[in-house]
Design an enzyme around this catalytic site. Structure first.
Site, PDB file in Angstrom:
ATOM      1  N   HIS A  19       0.860  -0.815  -0.021  1.00 23.59           N
ATOM      2  CA  HIS A  19      -0.097   0.019   0.728  1.00 23.59           C
ATOM      3  C   HIS A  19       1.085   1.156   0.094  1.00 23.59           C
ATOM      4  CE1 HIS A  19      -4.408  -1.554   0.650  1.00 23.59           C
ATOM      5  NE2 HIS A  19      -3.957  -2.832   1.442  1.00 23.59           N
TER       6      HIS A  19
ATOM      7  N   LYS B  26      -8.060  14.027   4.319  1.00 21.08           N
ATOM      8  CA  LYS B  26      -6.427  12.449   4.692  1.00 21.08           C
ATOM      9  C   LYS B  26      -5.932  12.099   5.628  1.00 21.08           C
ATOM     10  CE  LYS B  26      -6.507  13.660   0.346  1.00 21.08           C
ATOM     11  NZ  LYS B  26      -6.876  13.329  -0.543  1.00 21.08           N
ATOM     12  N   ARG B  27      -5.260  11.112   6.137  1.00 22.96           N
ATOM     13  CA  ARG B  27      -3.536  11.523   6.917  1.00 22.96           C
ATOM     14  C   ARG B  27      -3.234  12.533   6.215  1.00 22.96           C
ATOM     15  NH1 ARG B  27       0.636   8.465   6.205  1.00 22.96           N
ATOM     16  NH2 ARG B  27      -0.357   7.372   4.974  1.00 22.96           N
TER      17      ARG B  27
ATOM     18  N   LYS C 237       1.250  14.109   0.821  1.00 18.88           N
ATOM     19  CA  LYS C 237       0.116  14.256   0.604  1.00 18.88           C
ATOM     20  C   LYS C 237      -0.288  15.974   0.301  1.00 18.88           C
ATOM     21  CE  LYS C 237      -1.882  10.337   3.346  1.00 18.88           C
ATOM     22  NZ  LYS C 237      -2.491   9.612   2.048  1.00 18.88           N
TER      23      LYS C 237
ATOM     24  N   THR D 196      -8.120   6.195  -1.747  1.00 18.97           N
ATOM     25  CA  THR D 196     -10.105   6.070  -2.139  1.00 18.97           C
ATOM     26  C   THR D 196     -11.266   7.133  -1.134  1.00 18.97           C
ATOM     27  OG1 THR D 196     -10.031   5.024   0.690  1.00 18.97           O
ATOM     28  CG2 THR D 196      -9.618   3.670  -0.918  1.00 18.97           C
TER      29      THR D 196
ATOM     30  N   LYS E 257     -14.546   7.431  -3.073  1.00 19.14           N
ATOM     31  CA  LYS E 257     -16.104   8.182  -2.430  1.00 19.14           C
ATOM     32  C   LYS E 257     -16.215  10.218  -2.678  1.00 19.14           C
ATOM     33  CE  LYS E 257     -14.079   5.623   1.385  1.00 19.14           C
ATOM     34  NZ  LYS E 257     -13.380   5.738   2.326  1.00 19.14           N
TER      35      LYS E 257
END
Length: 834
Positions: free
Chosen positions: A379, A567-568, A573, A677, A681
């Site tokens: 992942h 998100k984390r 990111k 993900t 969504k």
């Protein structure tokens, strides 16, 4: 009382139980009211008049649970009768979300429950709010696991999800003066009606000690592990219902307990702390998700956790799921252990230890069985996220497992030597054990029958950049399965108005066949449908505003564009890039470069937790909140720019926020995000994406079309070329006046009451390192945001694009992902009715 009936609901041993023996309770309002009152009176021991909200919630949960239990028993009996191949999903995280609504939906009890409670004067929404979400995951990894086991149940595929029942799970995030503070999350404090404890099926897990060579009764030399200490793994079963198909699978989570919890003699001598030391020592293993591992003790505890749940799970399947006389040579026909990232990879040497040391198999036969039983999902693309354990720690905690790993590595390297004679550099690169450490991703790759990435780009980079020597050696071992999300929770439950609109247009079949969303595409050209779609989005924003007002006392403007980044918190990111965009808009208005009335009203919503030991991530959270505090209180931009960062983002909040979003921020540096993900969504709920060509963004853009996706940023080869040429972030700062003005405003203390030192670490990091190229992608990102402004100015065209995003993203169903795992990796067919 037979094993099948009660003591082993996850693993019946057969004997007289089948689907005809168990009949689900009647689906009528009167029957529901009767069942509910029985649970309230006799389960909780209170009358309706004296019951608390928690009493009512627990009674409702057990009433709904009762409707699922007969199906659960029947499902397990059918799987037993057919001796079906089972997917054992090994995951350190399961971010389940609240269970009540999902169980009501799966049971087809929606209208019955609402009407029945209404007759009793009870609000279903009030009871929903009482449920505490189990924080058993950190982000996408745990939510993906929850989506996958949901899909397998819906597809009637036998599955046991295995993990840890963390006492406190992920921390509960609060903000103090804008800075993250971690608090424990006592999610079990008011009781958990969804779990079934089975202490009689506890597994003993051993640690430490040494090994010795012994001669068995057949005269063969064997290795025996002599451990120093042990703990018990107590299983807690959870039902995983399929969507209205009568199937219920099992999630089995392990809780650590002491084998000898209490020493009465020591207690009577007055040493009360020492009397329960064993209990405290053991229970710390399942106390907290991802204990801080910046200390040696933290690293050791993480390894204890990983071995604990892996060992419990392997032993449980062999001892509890298989028949007692099962020939373990046939094990690959009955199970596939899917390794969800590197956390459970220690299960590989554990299975070898069981087969060789306890079951008497010869090494080669045991290894052939093991290689067919495991598959590995990677992942990540970040080297630091691929777990590496020091040999010293493994040898001290799991000496027998280290010996097994050494032998696996030696024999593997012999194969490599034979294939590439004289290539010592390749041997060093491919060795599982290197520089005093064990590389768990390498062990998983060597042991697994298949290795898969989780998006097309990620899988290609996994082959080419992360594990290139292994993909050269085993080209057929590598494959891709792009992630997916369950439409039951993230559309049908989270966005009921949109689900109803879609069902009215194309029928209800899309809920279990998301490809059918393609039938929605012609409606994008229907003006009346577009208006109804906009009305749904407005209703979602209103619902979110009410939720945030109650939850966090936050006032959310509902007429603005909802620009969402959830998100984390991690540098790759690039939440910093989003902050620079906000600061740029703010600076332009303050300087007079832009008139406030010319800026599209936006609400920037963040949701993110930083790992407790990740200092830079915490600094970024502090900066986001500081920018929000300044912007939200400046009358110059009031009504135009609003920053909202509700603490403790979780699945429950996601189910409110995602349906309301207009713009989905997916801005990681190309080549760093495995899949994502949240991007799926948001697109499925009608948000347009601004993003890089990274992870599953690539596939989203290809499916929805360039006209309905805001692409920006360097491509992955360009990222690598910039790294290779020597990236100097300061040069981008110096050459772009807007970027310089934004960073200077932060550096000058513009968001910290003039104190230049508060965010100096963030500024220095951006200008001196900027490992994930936020400054290099800044100009492209700002230009893309201007395209967003222009597109949003035409509500009708924006709605058309949003509808096309929904219609064209049916591919991102976790049901589709499960079909691909079954076809390419697991070969575990569904168990269907005769």
């Amino acid at each position: 009382m037979t094993d099948t009936q009660t003591s082993r609901p996850a693993a019946p041993r057969g004997g007289g139980l089948n689907s005809r023996d168990l009949t689900a309770p009647r689906h009528t309002v009167d029957a529901f009211i009767s069942d509910f009152m029985r649970e309230l009176n006799y389960g909780q021991g209170v009358s309706l008049a004296r019951s608390s909200v928690n009493d009512q919630y627990l009674a409702l949960a057990r009433t709904v649970r009762h409707h699922l239990q007969s199906r659960w028993m029947a499902t397990l009996a059918k799987q037993w009768d057919q001796q079906a191949k089972t997917v054992c999903y090994l995951s350190a995280e399961y971010l389940l979300g609240r269970q009540l609504d999902n169980s009501i939906l799966a049971s087809d009890l929606d209208s019955i429950v609402e009407e029945g409670l209404g007759q009793l004067g009870i609000s279903l929404s009030t009871l929903r709010a009482q449920e505490i979400e189990p924080g058993l995951g950190n982000g996408g990894l745990g939510r993906l696991a929850a989506c996958f086991i949901d899909s397998l149940a819906t597809m009637s595929v036998p599955c046991v999800g295995y993990g840890i029942r963390y006492e406190y799970g992920i921390f509960r995030q609060t903000f103090v003066d804008g800075w993250q503070v971690e608090n424990s999350d006592p999610w079990l404090q008011l009781g958990n009606p969804w779990e079934f404890p089975h202490p009689e099926n506890a597994v003993t897990v051993q640690f430490g000690g040494s090994t010795e060579t012994v001669t068995d009764e057949d005269g063969r030399e064997r290795t025996r592990w002599i451990p120093d200490w042990d703990v018990l793994g107590v299983p807690y079963n959870y039902m995983v219902p399929g969507y209205r198909n009568g199937r219920v699978n099992t999630l089995r989570l392990w809780s650590a307990k002491a084998t000898r919890a209490f020493n009465l003699e020591v207690f009577n001598a007055g040493d009360y702390v020492e009397a329960v030391r064993n209990q405290t020592f053991a229970e710390k293993i399942s106390m907290v998700l991802y204990p801080e591992d910046s200390t040696p003790q933290g690293k050791e505890l993480r390894l204890q956790q990983q071995y604990f749940f892996s060992a419990c799970s392997i032993r449980d399947f062999i001892d509890q799921v298989l028949p007692r006389d099962f020939d373990l040579r046939q094990l690959p026909d009955r199970v596939v252990f899917q390794l969800n990232d590197t956390h459970p990879v220690i299960a590989v040497p554990e299975l070898m230890r069981l087969l060789v040391d306890e079951k008497g198999f010869e090494w080669d036969e045991a290894w052939a069985i093991t290689q067919k039983c495991f598959a590995y999902t990677c992942h990540t693309l970040l080297p630091e996220a691929l777990e590496i354990w020091p040999v010293e720690l493994l040898g001290r905690l799991l000496p027998r497992h280290l010996e097994i790993i050494f032998r696996i590595n030696d024999e593997f390297l012999d194969e490599v030597r034979e294939a590439y004679p004289g290539d010592e550099a390749r041997l060093r690169r491919m060795s599982i054990v290197s520089e005093g450490a064990v590389k768990m991703a390498y062990l998983a790759t060597v042991a697994g029958s298949k290795v898969n990435g989780v998006a097309e780009l990620h899988s290609q980079l996994l082959r080419d950049k992360v594990l290139p020597d292994f993909s050269d050696f085993w080209p057929d071992k590598f494959t891709n399965v792009t992630n997916g999300v369950t439409p039951r929770r993230f559309m049908r439950l989270a966005n009921k108005n949109l689900a109803a609109l879609i069902t009215e247009a194309i029928g209800p079949g899309w809920i279990t066949d998301l490809d059918r969303l393609a039938e929605l595409e012609p409606f994008a050209d229907d003006a009346a449908f577009r208006e109804r779609f906009r009305a749904v989005k407005r209703a979602c924003k209103t619902s979110l505003a009410k939720h945030l007002l109650t939850r966090n006392q936050v006032v959310l403007p509902t007429e603005a564009m909802l620009d969402v980044m959830v998100k984390r918190l991690h540098e790759y990111k690039r939440q910093t890039l989003k902050v620079l965009h906000i600061v740029t808009l703010y600076q332009q208005i303050r300087s007079g470069e832009l008139r406030a009335e010319d800026v599209t009203p936006r609400v920037f919503v963040f949701g993110a937790k930083a790992a407790p030991g990740y200092r830079m991530a915490k600094q970024i959270i502090g900066l986001i909140n500081a920018v929000g505090e300044t912007v939200n209180n400046d009358p110059l931009v009031k009504g135009r720019l609003t920053v909202v960062f509700p603490p403790n983002y979780n699945v429950t909040l996601a189910e409110k926020l995602i349906p309301a979003a207009d713009l989905s921020e997916q801005i990681s540096l190309a080549g760093k995000e495995a899949s994502g993900t949240g991007n799926m969504k948001l697109a499925l709920n009608g948000a347009l994406t601004i993003g890089t060509d990274d992870g599953a963004n690539v596939e989203i853009r290809e499916l929805v079309g360039d006209d309905h996706f805001f692409l920006f940023g360097l491509l992955e080869p360009e990222v690598e070329a910039l790294y290779a040429s020597g990236y100097t972030p300061a040069s981008f700062y110096e050459s772009d006046p807007q970027l310089r003005a934004a960073i200077d405003l932060i550096a000058s203390g513009g968001f910290s009451d003039g104190d230049r030192m508060v965010f100096e670490p963030v500024v220095s990091h951006l200008l001196g390192d900027d490992r994930f190229l936020a400054l290099a992608d800044y100009r492209s990102y700002i230009d893309a945001q201007q395209r967003v402004e222009k597109a949003y100015a035409d509500p009708d065209a924006w709605s058309r694009s949003a509808i096309l995003n929904v219609a064209r993203c049916g591919f991102f169903s976790s049901d589709r992902a499960m079909r691909e795992y079954i076809d390419r990796i697991w070969h575990a067919p569904p168990v269907l009715d005769d």
